[in-house]
Motif scaffolding. Structure first.
Motif, mmCIF file in Angstrom:
data_model
loop_
_atom_site.group_PDB
_atom_site.id
_atom_site.type_symbol
_atom_site.label_atom_id
_atom_site.label_comp_id
_atom_site.label_asym_id
_atom_site.label_seq_id
_atom_site.Cartn_x
_atom_site.Cartn_y
_atom_site.Cartn_z
ATOM 1 N N ILE A 186 -28.853 20.825 58.485
ATOM 2 C CA ILE A 186 -28.708 21.755 57.361
ATOM 3 C C ILE A 186 -29.416 21.147 56.148
ATOM 4 O O ILE A 186 -29.128 20.019 55.742
ATOM 5 N N ASP A 187 -30.367 21.890 55.602
ATOM 6 C CA ASP A 187 -31.128 21.383 54.451
ATOM 7 C C ASP A 187 -30.236 21.263 53.216
ATOM 8 O O ASP A 187 -29.355 22.094 52.985
ATOM 9 N N HIS A 188 -30.506 20.212 52.449
ATOM 10 C CA HIS A 188 -29.831 19.977 51.165
ATOM 11 C C HIS A 188 -28.307 19.898 51.334
ATOM 12 O O HIS A 188 -27.547 20.347 50.461
ATOM 13 N N ALA A 189 -27.865 19.334 52.452
ATOM 14 C CA ALA A 189 -26.422 19.228 52.720
ATOM 15 C C ALA A 189 -25.738 18.348 51.671
ATOM 16 O O ALA A 189 -24.608 18.631 51.257
ATOM 17 N N TYR A 190 -26.408 17.280 51.252
ATOM 18 C CA TYR A 190 -25.798 16.392 50.251
ATOM 19 C C TYR A 190 -25.562 17.139 48.939
ATOM 20 O O TYR A 190 -24.504 16.997 48.315
ATOM 21 N N GLU A 191 -26.531 17.944 48.539
ATOM 22 C CA GLU A 191 -26.388 18.697 47.292
ATOM 23 C C GLU A 191 -25.259 19.725 47.393
ATOM 24 O O GLU A 191 -24.496 19.943 46.442
ATOM 25 N N LEU A 250 -19.231 22.650 52.611
ATOM 26 C CA LEU A 250 -20.242 22.276 53.601
ATOM 27 C C LEU A 250 -19.719 22.511 55.007
ATOM 28 O O LEU A 250 -20.446 23.012 55.882
ATOM 29 N N THR A 251 -18.445 22.151 55.239
ATOM 30 C CA THR A 251 -17.849 22.381 56.558
ATOM 31 C C THR A 251 -17.791 23.872 56.875
ATOM 32 O O THR A 251 -18.094 24.296 58.002
ATOM 33 N N ALA A 252 -17.409 24.690 55.888
ATOM 34 C CA ALA A 252 -17.350 26.142 56.089
ATOM 35 C C ALA A 252 -18.741 26.708 56.377
ATOM 36 O O ALA A 252 -18.907 27.596 57.229
ATOM 37 N N LEU A 253 -19.760 26.192 55.679
ATOM 38 C CA LEU A 253 -21.132 26.636 55.908
ATOM 39 C C LEU A 253 -21.571 26.291 57.332
ATOM 40 O O LEU A 253 -22.187 27.122 58.023
ATOM 41 N N GLN A 254 -21.256 25.083 57.744
ATOM 42 C CA GLN A 254 -21.628 24.686 59.103
ATOM 43 C C GLN A 254 -20.968 25.590 60.148
ATOM 44 O O GLN A 254 -21.601 25.993 61.127
ATOM 45 N N ARG A 255 -19.695 25.936 59.939
ATOM 46 C CA ARG A 255 -19.005 26.795 60.894
ATOM 47 C C ARG A 255 -19.627 28.189 60.936
ATOM 48 O O ARG A 255 -19.734 28.796 62.007
ATOM 49 N N GLN A 256 -20.036 28.688 59.777
ATOM 50 C CA GLN A 256 -20.720 29.983 59.762
ATOM 51 C C GLN A 256 -22.040 29.913 60.527
ATOM 52 O O GLN A 256 -22.389 30.826 61.284
ATOM 53 N N ILE A 257 -22.764 28.821 60.349
ATOM 54 C CA ILE A 257 -24.044 28.651 61.043
ATOM 55 C C ILE A 257 -23.811 28.544 62.552
ATOM 56 O O ILE A 257 -24.569 29.102 63.356
ATOM 57 N N THR A 282 -25.937 24.802 75.415
ATOM 58 C CA THR A 282 -24.748 24.158 74.847
ATOM 59 C C THR A 282 -25.050 23.618 73.457
ATOM 60 O O THR A 282 -26.116 23.059 73.209
ATOM 61 N N LEU A 283 -24.073 23.790 72.567
ATOM 62 C CA LEU A 283 -24.208 23.413 71.159
ATOM 63 C C LEU A 283 -23.234 22.286 70.842
ATOM 64 O O LEU A 283 -22.063 22.364 71.202
ATOM 65 N N TYR A 284 -23.720 21.264 70.133
ATOM 66 C CA TYR A 284 -22.917 20.086 69.805
ATOM 67 C C TYR A 284 -22.901 19.866 68.295
ATOM 68 O O TYR A 284 -23.912 20.062 67.614
ATOM 69 N N THR A 285 -21.748 19.446 67.802
ATOM 70 C CA THR A 285 -21.594 19.096 66.390
ATOM 71 C C THR A 285 -21.640 17.581 66.260
ATOM 72 O O THR A 285 -20.759 16.879 66.752
ATOM 73 N N LEU A 286 -22.661 17.056 65.591
ATOM 74 C CA LEU A 286 -22.819 15.610 65.448
ATOM 75 C C LEU A 286 -22.268 15.104 64.116
ATOM 76 O O LEU A 286 -21.825 13.971 64.020
ATOM 77 N N SER A 287 -22.330 15.936 63.080
ATOM 78 C CA SER A 287 -21.784 15.574 61.770
ATOM 79 C C SER A 287 -21.585 16.863 60.987
ATOM 80 O O SER A 287 -21.768 17.959 61.526
ATOM 81 N N GLN A 288 -21.228 16.747 59.711
ATOM 82 C CA GLN A 288 -21.043 17.945 58.886
ATOM 83 C C GLN A 288 -22.328 18.740 58.698
ATOM 84 O O GLN A 288 -22.279 19.937 58.414
#
Length: 331
Positions: free
Chosen positions: A206-211, A221-228, A241-247
Motif C-alpha cells: 500500500i503506497d504511503h502507508a506510513y503517512e 491503515l488496518t481498515a484500509l488494508q481490510r477494504q483492499i 491465495t492471498l496472504y497478509t504479511l504486515s499492515q
C-alpha cells in the motif's frame, strides 16, 4: 502444523514402526530357525528404513515425492514373493502392516488400490496353499483391517484439513496468515514441478502507508488494508491465495498463471484500487511486483524475494505501478 510437515511426520513414524515390526518378525523367525525368512525380514526392514530416510531428505516436497510409491511397491512385491516361495504361511502375516502403511503413505486412492491388490493376491496364494476356509478367514481379517484403516485415514485427512484451514486463515478478512506463505508457496512449487503448470506470485504494498498511519492512525491503515483485501477477493480467481504479511503488505500466489497472466492480474489490481474511493482516506494506490517461476526455481525464497524487489522498485519511483521481475536477475 501445516500439510507438508504433518505428512512428513506421519510418513516418518509409519516407516519407523514398520521397520521395527519387520525386525521383530525377523527375530522370531531367527529364534525358531527360519533363517531364510529372517534375512528377508531384515532386508525389508532396511527397505522401510530407506523410506524413512527418503522422507527426511524430501521433507519439503512430501506432496509430490514419487519415491514413496516405488518403496511401497517393492515392499508389497517382496511380501508376495516371500509368501509364494515359502512353504510356511507365516509370511502372510507380513501383509498386515503393509495394508496400513500403504494408506498412511500414499494418497487415498493409490494407497487403497495397492492395498486391495495385495489383499486379493495374498488371498489367492493362501487358497492355493492352505485351502479355501483358511484363505477366507485370513481375507476377512485383512479386509476388516483395510476397511478400518481406510475410514480412519479418511476421517483424519478431513479433520486435518479443517484444522489447517482454521489455523492459516484470518477469519476477519479471509486472507491467509503471512507466516504460512513460505510453506504453502513451496507446496505450489512442488506441484508445478510435478505437473509442469506455470506459477506466478505478486507482492503488493500500500503506497504511503506510513503517512496514512501517521495522519489517521494505525486503525485507519488496518481498515484500509481490510477494504483492499475485500476488493482483491473480487478480482482474483478461485484457487489464487492471498496472504497478509504486515499492515501494508500483501502477497498473492497464482497457480496455473504464466507471465502474461500475472501482468494482466497485477495491472487490473492496480487500476481498480487507484480508481476507487476509500474511506476515510478517499484515495489510495498500490505498488506491485510480480514474477513467474522458472524451471530452476525450486525454493520459495527466490520467488518471494523477486516479487518484493519489484514492489520496492515501484515504491522508489512513486508507486501506483507494476514491475515484473524476471527470474534471471541478480538477487
Amino acid at each position: 502444523m501445516i500439510e507438508t510437515r504433518l505428512r512428513t511426520r506421519t510418513h516418518g513414524i509409519a516407516y519407523l514402526l514398520t521397520a521395527l515390526f519387520l525386525l521383530m518378525l525377523g527375530s522370531l523367525n531367527l529364534r525358531y530357525g527360519f533363517y531364510g525368512l529372517f534375512f528377508i525380514a531384515l532386508a525389508m526392514a532396511v527397505l522401510a528404513g530407506s523410506g524413512l530416510a527418503y522422507t527426511i531428505m524430501n521433507r519439503r516436497q512430501q506432496l509430490t515425492a514419487k519415491g514413496h510409491f516405488v518403496v511401497l511397491c517393492t515392499l508389497n512385491g517382496a511380501v508376495l514373493a516371500t509368501s509364494a516361495a515359502s512353504q510356511s504361511q507365516v509370511a502372510g502375516h507380513w501383509a498386515m502392516p503393509l495394508l496400513a502403511l500403504n494408506l498412511l503413505i500414499l494418497p487415498v486412492r493409490e494407497g487403497l488400490g495397492l492395498s486391495l491388490l495385495l489383499l486379493l493376491l495374498m488371498t489367492l496364494l493362501l487358497m492355493l496353499k492352505a485351502g479355501t476356509t483358511e484363505a477366507l478367514a485370513a481375507f476377512g481379517g485383512m479386509a476388516m483391517l483395510l476397511g478400518t484403516g481406510a475410514l480412519a485415514v479418511r476421517r483424519y485427512s478431513t479433520m486435518a484439513q479443517s484444522a489447517n484451514d482454521l489455523t492459516i486463515i484470518d477469519p476477519s478478512t479471509g486472507a491467509h496468515h503471512g507466516r504460512f506463505l513460505d510453506e504453502n508457496l513451496q507446496q505450489e512449487i512442488s506441484r508445478a514441478e510435478a505437473t509442469g503448470h506455470p506459477l506466478s506470485v505478486i507482492a503488493l504494498d500500500i503506497d504511503h502507508a506510513y503517512e496514512v498511519a501517521t495522519l489517521h492512525g494505525n486503525d485507519t491503515l488496518t481498515a484500509l488494508q481490510r477494504q483492499i483485501i475485500q476488493q482483491l477477493f473480487e478480482i482474483i480467481r478461485a484457487g489464487d491465495t492471498l496472504y497478509t504479511l504486515s499492515q501494508s503488505t500483501l502477497f498473492l500466489i497464482l497457480p496455473f498463471t504464466p507471465e502474461e497472466g500475472a501482468r494482466v492480474i497485477a495491472e487490473r489490481i492496480r487500476r481498480t484500487i487507484a480508481e476507487r474511493q476509500w474511506l476515510p482516506v478517499e484515495s489510495s494506490s498500490v505498488s506491485l511486483g510480480c514474477t513467474t517461476r522458472l524451471p530452476a526455481d525450486s525454493e520459495s525464497n527466490a520467488l518471494i524475494k523477486r516479487a518484493h524487489i519489484g514492489a520496492s522498485q515501484v515504491r522508489k519511483t512513486g508507486g501506483n505501478s507494476v514491475r515484473f521481475v524476471p527470474g534471471f536477475v541478480a538477487l
